[in-house]
Design a protein around this motif. Sequence first.
Motif, PDB file in Angstrom:
ATOM      1  N   ILE A 129       0.837  -1.103  -0.120  1.00  0.00           N
ATOM      2  CA  ILE A 129       0.031  -0.047  -0.009  1.00  0.00           C
ATOM      3  C   ILE A 129       0.948   1.194  -0.044  1.00  0.00           C
ATOM      4  CG2 ILE A 129      -1.764   1.341   1.035  1.00  0.00           C
ATOM      5  CD1 ILE A 129      -2.596  -1.369   2.674  1.00  0.00           C
ATOM      6  N   HIS A 130       0.772   2.181  -1.123  1.00  0.00           N
ATOM      7  CA  HIS A 130       1.429   3.402  -1.000  1.00  0.00           C
ATOM      8  C   HIS A 130       2.712   3.343  -1.623  1.00  0.00           C
ATOM      9  CE1 HIS A 130      -0.878   7.313  -0.262  1.00  0.00           C
ATOM     10  NE2 HIS A 130      -1.502   6.205   0.422  1.00  0.00           N
ATOM     11  N   TRP A 131       3.454   2.184  -1.210  1.00  0.00           N
ATOM     12  CA  TRP A 131       4.752   1.897  -2.071  1.00  0.00           C
ATOM     13  C   TRP A 131       4.806   1.921  -3.401  1.00  0.00           C
ATOM     14  CZ3 TRP A 131       8.143   4.001   1.064  1.00  0.00           C
ATOM     15  CH2 TRP A 131       7.922   3.621   2.626  1.00  0.00           C
ATOM     16  N   ASN A 132       3.545   1.131  -3.744  1.00  0.00           N
ATOM     17  CA  ASN A 132       3.259   1.016  -5.222  1.00  0.00           C
ATOM     18  C   ASN A 132       2.502   2.026  -5.840  1.00  0.00           C
ATOM     19  OD1 ASN A 132       0.768   0.526  -3.809  1.00  0.00           O
ATOM     20  ND2 ASN A 132       0.381  -1.211  -5.103  1.00  0.00           N
ATOM     21  N   HIS A 133       2.706   3.235  -5.398  1.00  0.00           N
ATOM     22  CA  HIS A 133       1.943   4.535  -5.548  1.00  0.00           C
ATOM     23  C   HIS A 133       2.012   4.625  -7.396  1.00  0.00           C
ATOM     24  CE1 HIS A 133       0.547   8.653  -5.881  1.00  0.00           C
ATOM     25  NE2 HIS A 133       0.332   8.730  -4.472  1.00  0.00           N
ATOM     26  N   ASP A 157      11.367  -1.304  -6.406  1.00  0.00           N
ATOM     27  CA  ASP A 157      10.909  -0.163  -7.127  1.00  0.00           C
ATOM     28  C   ASP A 157       9.718   0.344  -6.158  1.00  0.00           C
ATOM     29  OD1 ASP A 157      10.004   1.908  -8.750  1.00  0.00           O
ATOM     30  OD2 ASP A 157       8.862   0.491  -9.980  1.00  0.00           O
ATOM     31  N   ILE A 158      10.032   1.612  -5.607  1.00  0.00           N
ATOM     32  CA  ILE A 158       9.025   2.133  -4.654  1.00  0.00           C
ATOM     33  C   ILE A 158       8.768   3.629  -5.099  1.00  0.00           C
ATOM     34  CG2 ILE A 158       9.583   0.816  -2.652  1.00  0.00           C
ATOM     35  CD1 ILE A 158      10.906   3.233  -1.624  1.00  0.00           C
ATOM     36  N   GLY A 159       7.525   3.942  -4.765  1.00  0.00           N
ATOM     37  CA  GLY A 159       7.110   5.571  -5.140  1.00  0.00           C
ATOM     38  C   GLY A 159       7.744   6.503  -4.194  1.00  0.00           C
ATOM     39  N   ALA A 160       9.115   6.487  -4.528  1.00  0.00           N
ATOM     40  CA  ALA A 160       9.825   7.395  -3.785  1.00  0.00           C
ATOM     41  C   ALA A 160      11.242   7.820  -4.357  1.00  0.00           C
ATOM     42  CB  ALA A 160      10.008   7.145  -2.074  1.00  0.00           C
ATOM     43  N   ASN A 161      11.806   8.881  -4.210  1.00  0.00           N
ATOM     44  CA  ASN A 161      13.180   9.252  -4.863  1.00  0.00           C
ATOM     45  C   ASN A 161      14.277   8.683  -3.857  1.00  0.00           C
ATOM     46  OD1 ASN A 161      11.139  11.269  -6.217  1.00  0.00           O
ATOM     47  ND2 ASN A 161      12.907  10.948  -7.335  1.00  0.00           N
ATOM     48  N   PHE A 162      13.922   8.399  -2.485  1.00  0.00           N
ATOM     49  CA  PHE A 162      14.725   8.130  -1.363  1.00  0.00           C
ATOM     50  C   PHE A 162      14.285   6.715  -1.103  1.00  0.00           C
ATOM     51  CE2 PHE A 162      15.097  12.719  -1.152  1.00  0.00           C
ATOM     52  CZ  PHE A 162      16.670  12.992  -1.229  1.00  0.00           C
ATOM     53  N   TYR A 163      15.309   6.007  -0.287  1.00  0.00           N
ATOM     54  CA  TYR A 163      14.870   4.433   0.178  1.00  0.00           C
ATOM     55  C   TYR A 163      14.941   4.765   1.549  1.00  0.00           C
ATOM     56  CZ  TYR A 163      13.767  -0.179  -0.478  1.00  0.00           C
ATOM     57  OH  TYR A 163      12.995  -1.468  -0.684  1.00  0.00           O
ATOM     58  N   SER A 372       9.072  10.929  -8.356  1.00  0.00           N
ATOM     59  CA  SER A 372       8.770   9.457  -8.701  1.00  0.00           C
ATOM     60  C   SER A 372       7.427   9.148  -8.833  1.00  0.00           C
ATOM     61  CB  SER A 372       9.413   8.653  -7.368  1.00  0.00           C
ATOM     62  OG  SER A 372       8.395   9.182  -6.304  1.00  0.00           O
ATOM     63  N   ILE A 373       6.494  10.105  -8.384  1.00  0.00           N
ATOM     64  CA  ILE A 373       5.180   9.846  -8.530  1.00  0.00           C
ATOM     65  C   ILE A 373       4.599  10.928  -9.665  1.00  0.00           C
ATOM     66  CG2 ILE A 373       4.780   8.827  -6.600  1.00  0.00           C
ATOM     67  CD1 ILE A 373       3.484  11.592  -5.300  1.00  0.00           C
ATOM     68  N   HIS A 414       6.764   9.907  -0.688  1.00  0.00           N
ATOM     69  CA  HIS A 414       6.481  10.269  -2.079  1.00  0.00           C
ATOM     70  C   HIS A 414       6.833  11.725  -2.397  1.00  0.00           C
ATOM     71  CE1 HIS A 414       3.764   6.899  -1.957  1.00  0.00           C
ATOM     72  NE2 HIS A 414       3.052   7.542  -1.056  1.00  0.00           N
ATOM     73  N   GLU A 415       6.791  12.643  -1.598  1.00  0.00           N
ATOM     74  CA  GLU A 415       7.462  14.134  -1.812  1.00  0.00           C
ATOM     75  C   GLU A 415       8.647  14.025  -1.507  1.00  0.00           C
ATOM     76  OE1 GLU A 415       4.015  16.472  -0.466  1.00  0.00           O
ATOM     77  OE2 GLU A 415       2.618  15.849  -2.101  1.00  0.00           O
ATOM     78  N   GLY A 416       9.521  13.474  -0.911  1.00  0.00           N
ATOM     79  CA  GLY A 416      10.679  13.630  -0.614  1.00  0.00           C
ATOM     80  C   GLY A 416      10.971  14.699   0.435  1.00  0.00           C
ATOM     81  N   THR A 417      10.083  14.701   1.362  1.00  0.00           N
ATOM     82  CA  THR A 417      10.264  15.511   2.431  1.00  0.00           C
ATOM     83  C   THR A 417      10.749  15.039   3.904  1.00  0.00           C
ATOM     84  OG1 THR A 417       7.880  15.728   3.034  1.00  0.00           O
ATOM     85  CG2 THR A 417       8.447  17.130   1.301  1.00  0.00           C
TER      86      THR A 417
END
Length: 463
Positions: A129-133, A157-163, A372-373, A414-417
């Motif tokens: 959930i959400h990681w597969n945005h 592969d996740i919905g984020a620019n960082f891990y 990423s999204i 998702h927003e890298g904040t």
Amino acid sequence: ILNYDIMARFRRRTCIILLLFILFICSIMMALKTLRPDRAGFGDPFGLGLLPELQQRTVLLDNKQNSLIRNQGDTATRVSNLHSIAVNTMKASMPPENKLEEELSSPNYNFHIFYYSWFGNPQFDGKYIHWNHPLLPHWDPKIANNYPKGRHNPPEDIGANFYPELGSYSSKDPSVIEAHMKQMRSASTGVIVLSWYPPGMADENGEPTDDLVPVILDYAHKYNLKVTFHIEPYKDRDDRSMYHNVKYIIDKYGGHPAFYRHKTSTGRFLPMFYVYDSYVTIPEIWANLLTVSGSQTIRNTPYDALFIALLVEERHKHDIHRSGFDGMYTYFATNGFSYGSSHHNWASLKAFCDSNNLMFIPSVGPGYIDTSIRPWNNHNTRNRVNGKYYETAFSAALLVRPEIISITSFNEWHEGTQIEKAVPKRTGQVVYLDYKPHKPNVYLELTQKWSEKYRKEQEQWLM
């Protein structure tokens, strides 16, 4: 003589081999001895069964997973089992309170941090959930056609620019919740601003999370943190539904020791609610709820509270005042993206709030990247500059002497904040950003640094 030399060389070689073997065994034993429980608890299978505490936690989590499979259709049973697991795990691993206090920075209840509990994975939720945005298309079809479509495919592969250091975790995992609380406490934040939808509701990419609130409150209390609510813009949100939401939250959670109440200038202790996208609803509707003469007023009732509106455009400050809100926050971690998120506007906004008896709560963040999204949104990226962007935001916030500073965010990946720990990661398709040359906890340390600085400066303001 020849046979004697051969035998001597053989004995020497045998001794050397035996010595090397003993050293190898010793090094393995030392490695096992120094395995850290908190790391193993986050899903590293190596060494999980070696420590009694971890063994107990593993049994509990395995039982939970089996229970989820057996009772997939029974939501109430899932939630009950989850809460009992979390409580049992918390009790089993609870260190002495005074030891915990010695190890961690003291909480600053004027530092509020936005927190999201919407992530899921197959172990705890039956799916990601959400990681597969999904990749969100641009509103202009001509522009949208120039960018990829589809959705992410965790865990690589996740919905984020960082891990995240914790991987593609579930927000229901008790070890994850505890790790988050410990990180937020180590950063010297004091109040968790929990993203919240009414029971049975969720954002379009998630699932309902209200059932998780009691567990979050319990763990927050363990770390002497408080929890307030970030009410999201659910369907048909208006004065009537908000009245029922506030009543529900206070009736159900208001008695918990981790429930946040803010001391006002008049000495009252009131709950606080952040209202995201408040500007979507017209001031007249809000006034029904938030002014003394409103038809649906909550003022001077057992459910009275401090309501903080989101300011995006400059004109919103007048709407917020007319609506009967108690203050405003800016949320976005993108300096220059909106009027409210632009640091150079904070002084005039603070002056407006002071003259109208409103709270001004600036929101600071470490940077912003959501490609990423939203692959077409590169122009709103704000580089972290190895922490300098974050420190500049804090410096700008302190200049206006706010009563509260909010932080965007602990884990809006998702927003890298996020200031949550992130690690370098490279897959066949993606190279994730990271915090190098610094350690994964650098933004927690910077938050703690500015929390102390804020405390010291606030003492000077009040003199």
